[in-house]
Enzyme design. Structure first.
Site, PDB file in Angstrom:
ATOM      1  N   ALA A  71       0.865  -1.175   0.000  1.00 43.16           N
ATOM      2  CA  ALA A  71       0.000   0.000   0.000  1.00 43.16           C
ATOM      3  C   ALA A  71       0.899   1.220   0.000  1.00 43.16           C
ATOM      4  O   ALA A  71       1.731   1.389   0.895  1.00 43.16           O
ATOM      5  CB  ALA A  71      -0.901  -0.008   1.235  1.00 43.16           C
ATOM      6  N   SER A  72       0.755   2.063  -0.992  1.00 39.59           N
ATOM      7  CA  SER A  72       1.659   3.199  -1.167  1.00 39.59           C
ATOM      8  C   SER A  72       1.498   4.222  -0.046  1.00 39.59           C
ATOM      9  O   SER A  72       0.485   4.254   0.660  1.00 39.59           O
ATOM     10  CB  SER A  72       1.397   3.874  -2.516  1.00 39.59           C
ATOM     11  OG  SER A  72       1.594   2.980  -3.580  1.00 39.59           O
ATOM     12  N   VAL A  73       2.503   5.071   0.111  1.00 38.53           N
ATOM     13  CA  VAL A  73       2.477   6.148   1.096  1.00 38.53           C
ATOM     14  C   VAL A  73       1.285   7.065   0.791  1.00 38.53           C
ATOM     15  O   VAL A  73       1.147   7.543  -0.338  1.00 38.53           O
ATOM     16  CB  VAL A  73       3.795   6.945   1.055  1.00 38.53           C
ATOM     17  CG1 VAL A  73       3.753   8.108   2.044  1.00 38.53           C
ATOM     18  CG2 VAL A  73       4.982   6.043   1.337  1.00 38.53           C
TER      19      VAL A  73
END
Length: 401
Positions: A71-73
């Site tokens: 899950a990206s920043v």
């Protein structure tokens, strides 16, 4: 006694913090406040789900520092959604399904009259995204197990395309799926650095609208970026493009047998000021620029002076010599300013150091100026215009300041 914050409270705090540093469109802010990130990260503590950090959902089965999927920043997600500029009713393709969270945000942005397709090459990741989207109420999002480099032609053309994986080259297949005037946002890698670039299609040319520093898991199937160790312990490395020659033996010999020099520029930065623009500007004129990565063991052994950012600093490489970016406290203002300079090794150390200093000084005259990036298919006759051309197997990048 203080109460434990709810998911809604944590979500709104995170969005407030992102908005403090990053201007958000009304639509993007609303989507971020609406979609429950924790619903896509089962088993993760709420505070971790709403920290501004990436969360790994599947480790790389081949090992290495980077996960297969994550899950990206959140702040990077927000930045890229701003760049994408989704309109209600848009048809959207996302490459890299991840947790499904991004697809849910896109579904909120395009609304009931639009359509979102998200694809992932890994069956486990695609299944995770499908399951989480269903549980969160986004059953209408189309999830496919598919090689991202081929796209999803059955639902094309798309008004918007978003890559949530790092790309080294622009796949030829995507051109047939991008409509005229459509917007593409992708983390694009060249000369060792990665930028989230928003591009608009005009016939056979993509033209940049904005550019932001970022970092992403690389897409599976592209191998144009190489990692070359410069010492036996593999703690000093150069990360470079396939068209850049890196002589590991000669460079390693220069690092171990010659004394380095340091040359400082006239440019200083504050403790919180970014200087990544030095690297970006150098890529627009100099094909010798790439990335130096120095691991903690090499720093602890003081094998060479500390690079500006040890794991990712720009470096000029030419035969048996190199020069990389360093930062030193400014003696005239040790509390607030840091001076940029070059550390160099090898027979041509002095010249390479001066060349890097010239890049620093050029950046210093217009620190926030970004280049115009155009991309054309490698087999196209479309004019690239004036500027510095970087040729890749499937595309040509042209950078102009």
């Amino acid at each position: 006694m203080s109460q434990t914050p709810t998911a809604d409270q944590l979500r709104n705090r995170l969005v407030d913090a992102i908005r403090h540093d990053t201007p958000l469109s009304t639509a993007v802010e609303r989507a971020l406040r609406t979609v429950p990130r924790e619903a896509f990260l089962p088993g993760i503590d709420l505070h971790e789900a709403y920290a501004d950090q990436a969360v790994t959902i599947k480790d790389n089965p081949l090992g290495g520092a980077l996960p297969l999927s994550c899950a990206s920043v959140p702040s990077i997600v927000a930045t890229m959604l701003n760049q994408l500029d989704v309109r209600p009713g848009d048809d959207i393709l996302e490459i890299g399904a991840g947790t499904g969270y991004n697809a849910a945000l896109l579904a909120e942005l395009t609304g009931h009259h639009g359509h979102v397709t998200t694809i992932d090459i890994d069956s486990d990741v695609a299944l995770h995204a499908r399951t989480m989207l269903d549980h969160a109420g986004y059953q209408h999002v189309h999830v496919m197990e598919r090689d991202g480099l081929t796209g999803a032609p059955e639902n094309a053309p798309y008004d918007r395309m978003l890559a949530a994986v790092g790309l080294w080259d622009l796949p030829t297949a995507w051109w047939q799926q991008l409509g005229e005037g459509s917007r593409l946002v992708l983390p694009l890698r060249w000369r060792g650095q990665t930028r989230s670039v928003a591009l608009t299609r005009h016939a056979d040319t993509l033209v940049s609208e904005s550019m932001q520093l970022c970092g992403f898991v690389p897409v599976i199937g592209q191998d144009g970026e190489k990692t070359t160790p410069l010492n036996a312990d593999n703690t000093i490395r150069v990360i470079h493009d396939a068209d850049q020659a890196v002589d590991a033996r000669a460079l390693g010999a220069s690092l171990s047998s010659t004394a380095g020099i340091e040359v400082m520029s006239a440019q200083c930065v504050g403790s919180e000021e970014s200087f990544d623009g030095v690297w970006l500007r150098a890529t627009a004129t100099d094909d010798r620029i790439c990335r130096l990565q120095v691991m903690p063991d090499a720093l602890a052994q003081e094998l060479l002076p500390r690079p500006a950012v040890p794991v990712r600093s720009p470096v000029l490489v030419d035969g048996d010599s190199l020069a990389y970016l360093i930062v030193r406290r400014d003696p005239a203002d040790p509390q607030r300013s840091h001076q940029l300079g070059a550390a160099a090794y090898g027979p041509h150390a002095q010249q390479l150091a001066q060349d890097l200093i010239a890049h620093i000084e050029a950046w210093g005259t217009a620190r926030t100026t970004l280049p115009r990036l155009t991309i054309t298919p490698s087999q196209s006759d479309a004019a690239t215009g004036s500027g510095h051309v970087i040729s890749k197997p499937e595309s040509r990048l042209t950078l102009t300041y």
